[in-house]
Scaffold this active site. Sequence first.
Site, PDB file in Angstrom:
ATOM      1  N   GLU A 166       0.795  -1.238   0.000  1.00 57.04           N
ATOM      2  CA  GLU A 166       0.000   0.000   0.000  1.00 57.04           C
ATOM      3  C   GLU A 166       0.823   1.282   0.000  1.00 57.04           C
ATOM      4  O   GLU A 166       0.294   2.354   0.259  1.00 57.04           O
ATOM      5  CB  GLU A 166      -0.978   0.026   1.191  1.00 57.04           C
ATOM      6  CG  GLU A 166      -2.328  -0.555   0.899  1.00 57.04           C
ATOM      7  CD  GLU A 166      -2.302  -2.076   0.746  1.00 57.04           C
ATOM      8  OE1 GLU A 166      -3.088  -2.582  -0.058  1.00 57.04           O
ATOM      9  OE2 GLU A 166      -1.518  -2.761   1.414  1.00 57.04           O
ATOM     10  N   TYR A 168       3.427   2.057   2.043  1.00 59.29           N
ATOM     11  CA  TYR A 168       4.003   2.446   3.329  1.00 59.29           C
ATOM     12  C   TYR A 168       5.529   2.235   3.307  1.00 59.29           C
ATOM     13  O   TYR A 168       6.101   1.850   2.286  1.00 59.29           O
ATOM     14  CB  TYR A 168       3.328   1.686   4.464  1.00 59.29           C
ATOM     15  CG  TYR A 168       1.877   2.086   4.663  1.00 59.29           C
ATOM     16  CD1 TYR A 168       1.554   3.375   5.085  1.00 59.29           C
ATOM     17  CD2 TYR A 168       0.840   1.193   4.410  1.00 59.29           C
ATOM     18  CE1 TYR A 168       0.227   3.757   5.255  1.00 59.29           C
ATOM     19  CE2 TYR A 168      -0.485   1.567   4.579  1.00 59.29           C
ATOM     20  CZ  TYR A 168      -0.790   2.856   5.006  1.00 59.29           C
ATOM     21  OH  TYR A 168      -2.098   3.239   5.167  1.00 59.29           O
ATOM     22  N   ARG A 216       2.640  -8.538   4.437  1.00 63.27           N
ATOM     23  CA  ARG A 216       1.745  -7.971   3.421  1.00 63.27           C
ATOM     24  C   ARG A 216       2.604  -7.465   2.271  1.00 63.27           C
ATOM     25  O   ARG A 216       3.332  -6.486   2.401  1.00 63.27           O
ATOM     26  CB  ARG A 216       0.941  -6.836   4.035  1.00 63.27           C
ATOM     27  CG  ARG A 216       0.006  -6.135   3.076  1.00 63.27           C
ATOM     28  CD  ARG A 216      -1.377  -6.721   3.064  1.00 63.27           C
ATOM     29  NE  ARG A 216      -2.295  -5.871   2.314  1.00 63.27           N
ATOM     30  CZ  ARG A 216      -3.565  -6.127   2.155  1.00 63.27           C
ATOM     31  NH1 ARG A 216      -4.089  -7.205   2.703  1.00 63.27           N
ATOM     32  NH2 ARG A 216      -4.344  -5.319   1.466  1.00 63.27           N
ATOM     33  N   HIS A 254      -1.650   4.045  -1.928  1.00 61.59           N
ATOM     34  CA  HIS A 254      -2.738   4.991  -1.664  1.00 61.59           C
ATOM     35  C   HIS A 254      -2.732   6.153  -2.650  1.00 61.59           C
ATOM     36  O   HIS A 254      -3.775   6.770  -2.884  1.00 61.59           O
ATOM     37  CB  HIS A 254      -2.641   5.522  -0.232  1.00 61.59           C
ATOM     38  CG  HIS A 254      -2.987   4.499   0.803  1.00 61.59           C
ATOM     39  ND1 HIS A 254      -4.105   3.704   0.717  1.00 61.59           N
ATOM     40  CD2 HIS A 254      -2.364   4.137   1.958  1.00 61.59           C
ATOM     41  CE1 HIS A 254      -4.160   2.899   1.762  1.00 61.59           C
ATOM     42  NE2 HIS A 254      -3.108   3.130   2.528  1.00 61.59           N
ATOM     43  N   GLN A 341     -18.088   4.537   2.354  1.00 65.42           N
ATOM     44  CA  GLN A 341     -18.596   5.766   2.943  1.00 65.42           C
ATOM     45  C   GLN A 341     -18.371   5.868   4.446  1.00 65.42           C
ATOM     46  O   GLN A 341     -17.976   6.920   4.946  1.00 65.42           O
ATOM     47  CB  GLN A 341     -20.087   5.921   2.626  1.00 65.42           C
ATOM     48  CG  GLN A 341     -20.358   6.286   1.184  1.00 65.42           C
ATOM     49  CD  GLN A 341     -21.829   6.431   0.886  1.00 65.42           C
ATOM     50  OE1 GLN A 341     -22.357   5.812  -0.027  1.00 65.42           O
ATOM     51  NE2 GLN A 341     -22.516   7.247   1.650  1.00 65.42           N
TER      52      GLN A 341
END
Length: 695
Positions: A166, A168, A216, A254, A341
């Site tokens: 992701e 990081y 991960r 991201h 949401q």
Amino acid sequence: MRHDYPHLLSPLDLGRFEVRNRFVMGSMHTGLEDRPGDAKKLAAYLGERARGGVGLIVTGGYSPDRTGRLTPRGAQADDRTLATHNLITREVHEADGRIILQLLHAGRYAFHPLAASARAGRSPITPFRTRRLTRRGVGRTIEHFADAARRAIGAGYDGVEIMGSEGYLLNQFLVPGTNRRRDRWGRGPEGRRTMPLAVAAAVREAIGPEALLSYRISLLDLVPEGQYWDETLALAHGLVERGVDVLSTGIGWHESRVPTIVTSVPRAAFAPVTKRLREEVEVPVVASNRIHDPQVAEQVLSSGQADLISMARPLLADPHLPAKLAEGRANQVVACISCNQACLDNAFEGKRASCLVNPRAGHETELVLSPVLERRRRKVAVVGAGPAGLEAAISAAERGHVVTLFEATKELGGQLRLAARIPGKEDYAQALTSWRMRLFAAGVGVRLGTRPSAQELQDFHDVVVATGVRPRVVDLPGFTTDPAADGPGPRVISYADLLEGRAEPGETVAIIGAGGIGVDVAEYLTSPLPSPTLDTDTWLQHWGVGDPQGHRGGLAVARRAPVDPATAADGRRSREVHLLQRKETKIGAGLGKTTGWVHRAELRHAGVINHLGVTYRRIDAEGLHILEHEEERVLAVDTVVVCAGQISENALAQEVTRARRGRSPRVHLIGGADVAAELDAERAIRQAVEVAAGL
């Protein structure tokens, strides 16, 4: 029934221990991780998922040190925090679950001035400039990972997961775009792998031979100058050599401009690349990203694409998903619609994460639906079968009340039924199917095509008014949304008539209102048919996702159908579409942080023409007259779609109150009938459950 999901429900030996099924509750930050004082709430949240049958739980990310925190007060695996975590691990273990703590160093994604990474600079998604870790700083960070892992085992965790995906810190060390170091921690692919491999080795030594070590790993970075596939494979083999037991796959950074988890991403779109990794390593591999449906998860496992399935958001929606499958109640699973949401959008705004279709998620100790005693059962009428009414009826019935649901139309779903017709939101229909099945299971009496009078409702103890909204009418010369009207100039139709199929648009369309509904309507009018969401290969080409063997980070050139109003494109007639709003802010500014950019990108790709700061004048034979930035303009369109907001339909609440005899019934106003602004389904459903909890 159990045999419907033989792979998903079968146990698996992970080497250090066995898990009872192939469900992994993937890491998701809820906000409860950040304060030690919230340990009881976090224990209740994770414990409910363990009682629901999840095989392995991964916590939200905890930083190994202050530098790696996501926010200044973000979660850190220090002594003070982990001293409270025996509450969490005990809760999970008492339910026969297994749980590991994720160690996450934010690197340049940190929202604070201590941010540090492989190189100095600033990420596109944070305001803080990152300092470059010195060689000594890299060594200390490795030690901090090991120390944090040791504390986690001391707190009762069954192991740890190292976050290397992701975008990081560890992922930042791996790619040339964020690591141009000339020391041993850089200088080519092998040098860039040194930091993640050193962390894995140090953590394995710290946690000992009995604990589980998961990593991960990023399979597709989806950013410029990302990793090639052979670099990813070399990392995977190195991790296994250093004692990693499980490889959990991640897709995209991201900051990537390719969507990876929103509802418009095809189901299991990235499972084939997970299969490529599984064929190369000897440890179990976890598939992730848009595998939200149990049937899809079973197919991924049965086809040999993965050994386990990571489900984070689906287990927010239904913490008892595994148990329901094992008990043959698959049709009662609360469906996740991947809307983001209430979960990820809240997390990125620093709010506590929850779930649109399950507002109890993350609030288990505060929003309690306890069974009622026989003598306290109430006769409840719910009027309106949109999301708020459906959830109110089910929640009240599950508590033990006698519930009747009235709906004026012949269909359930309200505004959500219209949303399900937008290309890319096809999975919203799953939520409607889920509600329908759960109504039946809860014993709710359903009366479709029935509009009860205030007098008919007097026999109930409680009346929950969830009658929703109606589209706002534009009061200007020439505007009429009568579908049968056929005068000079553009035809004016409401978004409801368009999406219900009662009115057809022309070739040139102006949309009045650029909120969530206006954006949806623009996509409805311009998206190709069939929807790319329903065809993975088309979608991958559409967004430029390529083979990482030949494309760095898996980024290729996007191939989209050309926008030409004079020709047809991919099955849907091309249109000239104008999207207008009164505000000067960017289109879709009020949409969620994780989804708004996707919608804006799709509109841009489709050639939708945006108009900001608009004042509407009139409609006549020439077209739609507007004032844009103080300049008079005429849009020569043949259709105007009105998406200018909604008005609450709540007259029934007043009528029931006026007709009330004695103390009964009590009237509760919820959802759009209470507040129509922006059709906030998250607020509406939460309000419905709160009302049901208070009956």
